[in-house]
Design a protein around this motif. Structure first.
Motif, mmCIF file in Angstrom:
data_model
loop_
_atom_site.group_PDB
_atom_site.id
_atom_site.type_symbol
_atom_site.label_atom_id
_atom_site.label_comp_id
_atom_site.label_asym_id
_atom_site.label_seq_id
_atom_site.Cartn_x
_atom_site.Cartn_y
_atom_site.Cartn_z
ATOM 1 N N GLU A 99 0.787 -1.299 -0.023
ATOM 2 C CA GLU A 99 -0.175 -0.154 -0.243
ATOM 3 C C GLU A 99 0.926 1.334 0.021
ATOM 4 O O GLU A 99 0.608 2.217 0.459
ATOM 5 C CB GLU A 99 -1.108 0.035 1.023
ATOM 6 C CG GLU A 99 -1.954 -1.178 1.413
ATOM 7 C CD GLU A 99 -2.881 -1.020 2.479
ATOM 8 O OE1 GLU A 99 -2.920 -0.060 3.330
ATOM 9 O OE2 GLU A 99 -3.395 -2.146 2.808
ATOM 10 N N THR A 101 1.492 4.084 -1.628
ATOM 11 C CA THR A 101 0.814 4.996 -2.541
ATOM 12 C C THR A 101 1.618 6.089 -2.781
ATOM 13 O O THR A 101 1.679 6.804 -3.948
ATOM 14 C CB THR A 101 -0.639 5.459 -2.050
ATOM 15 O OG1 THR A 101 -0.223 6.097 -0.730
ATOM 16 C CG2 THR A 101 -1.401 4.600 -1.844
ATOM 17 N N PRO A 112 -2.571 11.022 -6.726
ATOM 18 C CA PRO A 112 -3.196 10.327 -5.328
ATOM 19 C C PRO A 112 -4.297 9.437 -5.564
ATOM 20 O O PRO A 112 -4.538 8.206 -4.940
ATOM 21 C CB PRO A 112 -3.600 11.475 -4.416
ATOM 22 C CG PRO A 112 -2.831 12.742 -5.058
ATOM 23 C CD PRO A 112 -2.537 12.540 -6.406
ATOM 24 N N LYS A 113 -5.423 9.944 -6.283
ATOM 25 C CA LYS A 113 -6.674 9.220 -6.345
ATOM 26 C C LYS A 113 -6.282 7.684 -7.049
ATOM 27 O O LYS A 113 -6.743 6.545 -6.846
ATOM 28 C CB LYS A 113 -7.708 10.002 -7.084
ATOM 29 C CG LYS A 113 -8.365 10.985 -6.426
ATOM 30 C CD LYS A 113 -9.282 11.538 -6.967
ATOM 31 C CE LYS A 113 -9.969 12.824 -6.094
ATOM 32 N NZ LYS A 113 -10.988 13.355 -6.974
ATOM 33 N N SER A 115 -3.365 6.333 -7.444
ATOM 34 C CA SER A 115 -2.535 5.404 -6.785
ATOM 35 C C SER A 115 -3.339 4.743 -5.601
ATOM 36 O O SER A 115 -2.951 3.340 -5.438
ATOM 37 C CB SER A 115 -1.405 6.188 -5.983
ATOM 38 O OG SER A 115 -1.637 7.066 -4.964
ATOM 39 N N LYS A 116 -4.198 5.271 -5.189
ATOM 40 C CA LYS A 116 -5.205 4.647 -3.985
ATOM 41 C C LYS A 116 -5.985 3.611 -4.506
ATOM 42 O O LYS A 116 -6.331 2.408 -4.021
ATOM 43 C CB LYS A 116 -6.006 5.628 -3.301
ATOM 44 C CG LYS A 116 -5.272 6.487 -2.203
ATOM 45 C CD LYS A 116 -5.931 7.488 -1.582
ATOM 46 C CE LYS A 116 -5.417 8.359 -0.770
ATOM 47 N NZ LYS A 116 -6.121 9.369 -0.182
ATOM 48 N N ARG A 117 -6.707 3.791 -5.941
ATOM 49 C CA ARG A 117 -7.322 3.127 -6.617
ATOM 50 C C ARG A 117 -6.671 1.688 -7.171
ATOM 51 O O ARG A 117 -7.132 0.753 -6.896
ATOM 52 C CB ARG A 117 -7.920 3.828 -7.807
ATOM 53 C CG ARG A 117 -9.159 2.934 -8.838
ATOM 54 C CD ARG A 117 -9.744 3.628 -9.828
ATOM 55 N NE ARG A 117 -9.974 5.121 -9.575
ATOM 56 C CZ ARG A 117 -9.513 5.953 -10.188
ATOM 57 N NH1 ARG A 117 -8.690 5.717 -11.185
ATOM 58 N NH2 ARG A 117 -9.765 7.355 -9.978
ATOM 59 N N LEU A 120 -6.072 -0.351 -3.900
ATOM 60 C CA LEU A 120 -7.544 -0.906 -3.625
ATOM 61 C C LEU A 120 -7.930 -2.019 -4.412
ATOM 62 O O LEU A 120 -8.567 -3.156 -3.932
ATOM 63 C CB LEU A 120 -8.510 0.126 -3.572
ATOM 64 C CG LEU A 120 -10.022 -0.473 -3.292
ATOM 65 C CD1 LEU A 120 -10.093 -0.513 -1.644
ATOM 66 C CD2 LEU A 120 -10.810 0.965 -3.286
#
Length: 187
Positions: A99, A101, A112-113, A115-117, A120
């Motif tokens: 994780e 990110t 950021p969005k 990398s989080k997706r 996830l």
């Protein structure tokens, strides 16, 4: 569908090679430098209304991870190649599974969005299918990390705590106790 191509590398460019197979030259995008003159590449065909691109990989596993990357909304073949080119397959899998990110966010084109997706959507799949790729330097005491995860801490926090307290003569129980002190201060 083309599974793989074997042939002579006629031209090498930064992002692709021209591979000659039986007198036909194929333009194949690669996320790594090709140093050989004769090579086997596992092929992924990306067919759109206005293009038919080929992507080549040295191993079938690399191709499969690439295919998983492009399932994430916002990650197309070019960006997936950039991700692999930046870190290599094994390190990239490690960052996703752990994780990280921030590391993913250093790749041009990933915010950021996204990398989080990526984390996830792919963490569990990659952990299950490719966990042998996680380097030994990443997991210094598996039993302690897994015990902390079982207690409800995230994998990243557990790993960071274990790495912070790890001493050569400590037992797993000692490492868990020291790690719990760090994790309880974090809350």
């Amino acid at each position: 569908m083309i599974a793989y191509l074997i042939g002579n590398v006629k031209d090498k460019y930064e992002d692709f090679v021209i591979l000659e197979v039986n007198g036909i030259g194929y333009e194949i995008f690669t996320p790594f430098p090709v140093n050989e003159d004769y090579i086997k590449l596992y092929i992924f065909e990306h067919i759109k209304e206005d293009s038919h691109d080929l992507y080549g990989f040295l191993t079938f596993k690399d191709k499969e991870i690439f295919k998983k990357l492009i399932t994430v909304n916002g990650v197309g073949p070019k960006l997936a190649c950039q991700m692999i080119k930046t870190y290599g397959i094994d390190e990239l899998v490690n960052y996703i599974v752990l994780e990280d990110t921030k590391a993913l966010g250093k790749i041009t084109g990933i915010g950021p969005k996204t990398s989080k997706r990526i984390v996830l959507e792919l963490k569990d799949i990659l952990l299950k299918d490719y966990s042998p790729n996680i380097t030994s330097s990443t997991y210094t005491d598996d039993d302690a990390v897994f015990a902390l995860i079982a207690l409800g801490y995230s994998e990243v926090d557990s790993q960071n705590a274990v790495n912070a307290v790890l001493a050569p003569d400590d037992t797993t129980e000692d490492i868990i106790k020291k790690s719990l002190k760090i994790l309880s201060q974090k809350v």
